[in-house]
Design an enzyme around this catalytic site. Structure first.
Site, PDB file in Angstrom:
ATOM      1  N   GLU A 122      48.091 -32.966  82.365  1.00 50.43           N
ATOM      2  CA  GLU A 122      49.511 -32.904  83.217  1.00 50.43           C
ATOM      3  C   GLU A 122      47.689 -33.597  84.929  1.00 50.43           C
ATOM      4  OE1 GLU A 122      52.651 -32.316  84.441  1.00 50.43           O
ATOM      5  OE2 GLU A 122      53.426 -31.274  82.934  1.00 50.43           O
ATOM      6  N   LYS A 163      55.530 -37.091  83.907  1.00 49.45           N
ATOM      7  CA  LYS A 163      54.296 -36.222  84.112  1.00 49.45           C
ATOM      8  C   LYS A 163      54.546 -35.518  82.414  1.00 49.45           C
ATOM      9  CE  LYS A 163      52.812 -34.719  88.122  1.00 49.45           C
ATOM     10  NZ  LYS A 163      54.046 -35.779  89.212  1.00 49.45           N
ATOM     11  N   THR A 164      56.003 -34.827  82.943  1.00 49.52           N
ATOM     12  CA  THR A 164      55.719 -33.440  81.559  1.00 49.52           C
ATOM     13  C   THR A 164      55.635 -34.138  80.344  1.00 49.52           C
ATOM     14  OG1 THR A 164      56.256 -31.975  83.765  1.00 49.52           O
ATOM     15  CG2 THR A 164      56.979 -31.657  81.131  1.00 49.52           C
TER      16      THR A 164
END
Length: 452
Positions: free
Chosen positions: A157, A113-114
């Site tokens: 996110e 995600k990051t």
């Protein structure tokens, strides 16, 4: 409006605090301990209290935001309720902010995600789209974990833990992969997949889902999705197919993307980060930008200039020929991907230092953790980082170490960072690589080693 954040030092909370400050609100908050994030907030004129105290909550506060990690008996929460001040959980508050932006992009998935959020942010920056972005890590290209933009684009996110992402109704939802995790909240994989389907179906009617079509859990989850889905991956049945993957002399990936509907080459791309997992992350970002009509030249330039996020395969330094890296990986699949990417680096021996994150995850995925260190020469285990959980004596890093040794790996357990650093000084030699791995504070070991 005056707003107070309980747990303001968290990566998401601090970003939300910055956004609110930019909107002209008066912002305060509290956290258990001091940190570099706290110092950044204070430089922006945000008052932060170290430690939680009911006296911090005053009647002139309009709204209090708290994280799921803060218990309801926290004295600041109790005081908020006593005064009748509006109390809002972090994900609910983030969802309400996201609603203010016409073009919102929410990135979900068990892993990546990051990195994917950071890549998308960089692409939109290079295209001069001026997004507002909230990232779950420190991204040097924007000077931190939040970027305040001037457009109607919001990038964030979307974490599945405690179903936080079900508070979001984005225009674009990205799903990088789906696996068993957060089993202190979810009962099993079936419940996790059910939550991801709900998230996908919450996309706005004029929006769409971008998903990893090589991930069987993703494909199975989205077979009942009511929104338009674009799949990406290496398999030919995806909408966007990754072709001709190879690696340059430094070990960086180079590949093509083809639109399967007409066989047209979208373009060729070169990365400046390692690993097949980052190919997937980058293609998720590329497809998102491509479908949102970002010109291909901006996408290409941004992807090649992306060199990573803090604590994601991050180079920390070198001492007497020993290179030190750090990664946030805390799930067996993430660890395997990270260690696989290490192969492209020239080295003598490879030391992995792993700090498991939470007792629940360690117990639930114990067998997988035991089996994920085959690519390393020497494995060192630090004590489990409990995070939000009480001590559980039925699982430990020592037990993990014993099982890894039984697999024939050279594994060690130490009950303090100091002992680990001493072992490294006594055993690491010129040409070796030290890699600290975990979502807790294991990164401190690398810095201790370099500074002693």
């Amino acid at each position: 409006m005056k707003i107070f954040f309980i747990g303001i030092g968290g990566i998401s909370m601090s970003g939300l605090a910055m956004i609110c400050k930019n909107l002209g609100w008066e912002v305060e908050g509290s956290d258990r301990e001091d940190s570099n994030v706290i110092h950044q907030l204070e430089k922006k004129g945000i008052k932060v209290y170290i430690g939680h105290n009911k006296d911090h909550i005053t009647s002139d506060i309009d709204k209090v935001v708290f994280t799921a990690a803060v218990k309801q008996d926290n004295e600041e929460i109790v005081k908020t309720k006593e005064l009748g001040i509006e109390l809002v959980e972090r994900s609910v508050f983030l969802g309400s902010i996201m609603e203010e932006y016409e073009n919102s992009v929410a990135i979900a998935g068990t892993h990546g995600k990051t990195t994917t959020t950071s890549m998308i942010t960089l692409i939109f920056d290079k295209a001069d789209k001026h997004p507002t972005s909230l990232i779950g890590g420190m991204f040097k290209n924007i000077g931190g974990n939040v970027e305040i933009g001037s457009s109607d684009i919001f990038i964030s996110e979307a974490c599945e833990y405690v179903d936080s992402f079900l508070q979001f109704f984005p225009k674009v939802a990205v799903i990088t992969n789906i696996e068993e995790d957060h089993l202190d909240y979810f009962e099993d994989l079936a419940q996790i997949k059910s939550s991801f389907l709900k998230f996908a179906n919450q996309v706005k009617n004029d929006g769409f889902v971008i998903a990893n079509g090589d991930d069987e859990n993703v494909k199975d989850t989205l077979k009942d999705c009511k929104k338009k889905v674009y799949y990406y991956g290496f398999k030919d049945d995806n909408d966007f197919v990754i072709n001709n993957l190879k690696y340059d002399d430094l070990g960086y990936p180079i590949f093509d993307i083809v639109y399967s509907k007409d066989g047209a080459l979208i373009d060729s791309y070169k990365l400046s980060v390692f690993g097949r997992h980052n190919v997937y992350n980058s293609v998720a970002a590329i497809v998102s930008a491509y479908i949102l009509d970002i010109e291909k030249e901006s996408i290409q330039k941004a992807i090649e200039k992306f060199t990573g996020v803090g604590r994601r395969f991050e180079y920390i330094g070198e001492k007497e020929g020993v290179r030190v890296f750090d990664d946030y990986a805390h799930h067996p699949t993430e660890i395997k991907s990270t260690l696989e990417a290490i192969k492209s680096l020239k080295k003598n021996r490879f030391f992995s230092i792993f700090q498991p994150h939470t007792y629940t995850r360690t117990k639930a995925l114990f067998k997988d953790f035991v089996e994920c260190f085959d690519e390393t020469d020497i494995v060192i285990f630090a004590d489990i980082y409990a995070a939000r959980e009480p001590n559980d004596e039925t699982v430990s890093s020592s037990m993990l170490c014993d099982e890894v040794n039984r697999r024939g790996k050279d594994a060690y357990y130490f009950d303090s960072f100091e002992k680990i650093v001493k072992f490294l000084h006594e055993n690491a030699n010129d040409g070796d690589i030290i890699f600290t791995i975990g979502a807790g504070d294991v990164y401190k070991i690398g810095k201790m080693y370099l500074n002693q």
